[in-house]
Design a protein around this motif. Sequence first.
Motif, PDB file in Angstrom:
ATOM      1  N   LEU A  32       7.985 -35.706-140.739  1.00 32.15           N
ATOM      2  CA  LEU A  32       6.887 -34.765-140.481  1.00 32.15           C
ATOM      3  C   LEU A  32       5.541 -35.496-140.441  1.00 32.15           C
ATOM      4  N   ASP A  33       5.389 -36.485-141.300  1.00 34.66           N
ATOM      5  CA  ASP A  33       4.148 -37.266-141.279  1.00 34.66           C
ATOM      6  C   ASP A  33       4.031 -38.050-139.969  1.00 34.66           C
ATOM      7  N   TYR A  34       5.118 -38.674-139.535  1.00 34.16           N
ATOM      8  CA  TYR A  34       5.066 -39.422-138.277  1.00 34.16           C
ATOM      9  C   TYR A  34       4.676 -38.507-137.134  1.00 34.16           C
TER      10      TYR A  34
ATOM     11  N   GLU B 219       0.459 -42.395-134.066  1.00 32.02           N
ATOM     12  CA  GLU B 219       0.344 -43.846-134.210  1.00 32.02           C
ATOM     13  C   GLU B 219      -1.028 -44.338-134.687  1.00 32.02           C
ATOM     14  N   GLN B 220      -2.083 -43.830-134.051  1.00 31.47           N
ATOM     15  CA  GLN B 220      -3.416 -44.387-134.349  1.00 31.47           C
ATOM     16  C   GLN B 220      -3.776 -44.243-135.825  1.00 31.47           C
ATOM     17  N   VAL B 221      -3.557 -43.034-136.361  1.00 31.44           N
ATOM     18  CA  VAL B 221      -3.902 -42.773-137.761  1.00 31.44           C
ATOM     19  C   VAL B 221      -2.991 -43.570-138.694  1.00 31.44           C
ATOM     20  N   LEU B 222      -1.688 -43.563-138.429  1.00 31.12           N
ATOM     21  CA  LEU B 222      -0.759 -44.216-139.358  1.00 31.12           C
ATOM     22  C   LEU B 222      -0.909 -45.733-139.364  1.00 31.12           C
TER      23      LEU B 222
ATOM     24  N   ILE C 170       6.420 -48.598-137.737  1.00 28.95           N
ATOM     25  CA  ILE C 170       5.759 -47.304-137.530  1.00 28.95           C
ATOM     26  C   ILE C 170       5.973 -46.833-136.094  1.00 28.95           C
ATOM     27  N   ARG C 171       5.790 -47.744-135.154  1.00 27.12           N
ATOM     28  CA  ARG C 171       5.974 -47.357-133.745  1.00 27.12           C
ATOM     29  C   ARG C 171       7.408 -46.915-133.482  1.00 27.12           C
ATOM     30  N   GLU C 172       8.368 -47.619-134.068  1.00 27.82           N
ATOM     31  CA  GLU C 172       9.775 -47.242-133.862  1.00 27.82           C
ATOM     32  C   GLU C 172      10.059 -45.858-134.419  1.00 27.82           C
ATOM     33  N   LYS C 173       9.544 -45.587-135.609  1.00 28.81           N
ATOM     34  CA  LYS C 173       9.765 -44.262-136.216  1.00 28.81           C
ATOM     35  C   LYS C 173       9.209 -43.164-135.321  1.00 28.81           C
TER      36      LYS C 173
END
Length: 397
Positions: free
Chosen positions: A296-298, A303-306, A328-331
């Motif tokens: 849910l967070d992803y 991407e930019q924020v995480l 992160i990008r993969e998730k």
Amino acid sequence: MSYSFGTSASRGVVSKLLSAGYEAVFVGGAVRDLLLGKEASDIDIATSATPKEVKEVFPNTVDVGIQHGTVLVLFEGEPIEVTTYRTEGTYSDHRRPDEVTFVRSLEEDLKRRDFTMNAMALSLDGRLIDPFGGKQDIDKRLIRAVGAAEERFKEDALRMFRAIRFSSVLGFAIEDSTCDAIELLAKEIEHIAAERLKAEWDKLFLGKEPTRAFEYIHDTGIGAHLPAYPETFRAASCLHGPFQTSLEGWATLMMTGDLEPLQLTRAYKMSNTEKTFLRSIQEVLQTREAQFYSNLDYYRWGEQVLLAAEAIYQCLHPDKPFLGPNEIREKIAALPIRSKQELAVTGTDLLAWSKAKGGRWVGEWLDTIERAVILGDCRNDSEEIKGWFLHEFTRQR
Ligand code: ATP
Ligand code: MG
């Protein structure tokens, strides 16, 4: 040595002014960047022609800042800024000249510029005009005020912060007497409008050595007089950059300096996009203190924020495990949907399947389905969602 310089349009503009009997040269940041072997952002032209005379030479012009002597010339489809040689009268309030005076001499114009590296000009035939030793300072990687630093900073206090921003952008040192003058006059920065400071901050964050700038902010004591600057802040190791965006720099300053988003956004009159970003970073990092991100967070943050949040997390907790940008990008790439529009069902489907009357529940159930799909409780497939929905819907009624 002679330099070749300028786009075809900018050379065309200089050439036309010369043919009309005026002086015209390239000036400012673009000349500095040429000597540095860097791509120039924008090319400025200075001329002995008054704005009125410039407008007589070119058929297509826009008055962008005519009171300061700047005319935008549209030439070969390109906008080119042409500014009349000028000096800047007197300064009574440490920030803006009371009047500008057009002058016919290039040297007078160069003299009013801030640093030696920014006070050079280049002629169309590639001759460098460098009355204050700008080239030598560039070779020594030094930021030096033109003339007496104290006087120049009293005229316009923003120059002190520009020196610091250039230390980050170029990775240069600030020459000793220029740096002493900043220390002496640091308080005067309080006269400068937040918008002008913010523009310099944005460039500072995008520079290659933000840490160097933070050292100067600390050593000169100017930090105590900058809006919303964290008290007793010493550059955190993660402020080394380079940041992908200036917002990432702002977010890092906020979190490592223990600031609230509102302190920064108010002090610097930030845009709504900037406000949302800083608030998001704060919220994400609160979650992150407790656990790794969920699907849910992803989905929610993207991407930019995480990426920015995780870089800051890593800086705040260098000894804890962290996620790399690729993880992160993969998730995010593996999420079943990217937005609600990608759901395989709509409100109309829910009405048809349930045979119930429309109402607020439709939107609420779409949210529930969205969540179930993201969490993997149900595949994003119309038939599968139908089965899942009817089961849950009847169970809850
Ligand atoms: P950048 O590449 O970041 O745009 P720049 O040197 O071009 O750097 P600008 O703010 O675009 O910076 O200003 C253009 C030129 O105008 C400078 O190179 C400098 O000569 C002069 N200048 C700008 N601001 C000041 C100031 N506050 N005081 C004196 N001269 C200034
Ligand atoms: Mg510029």
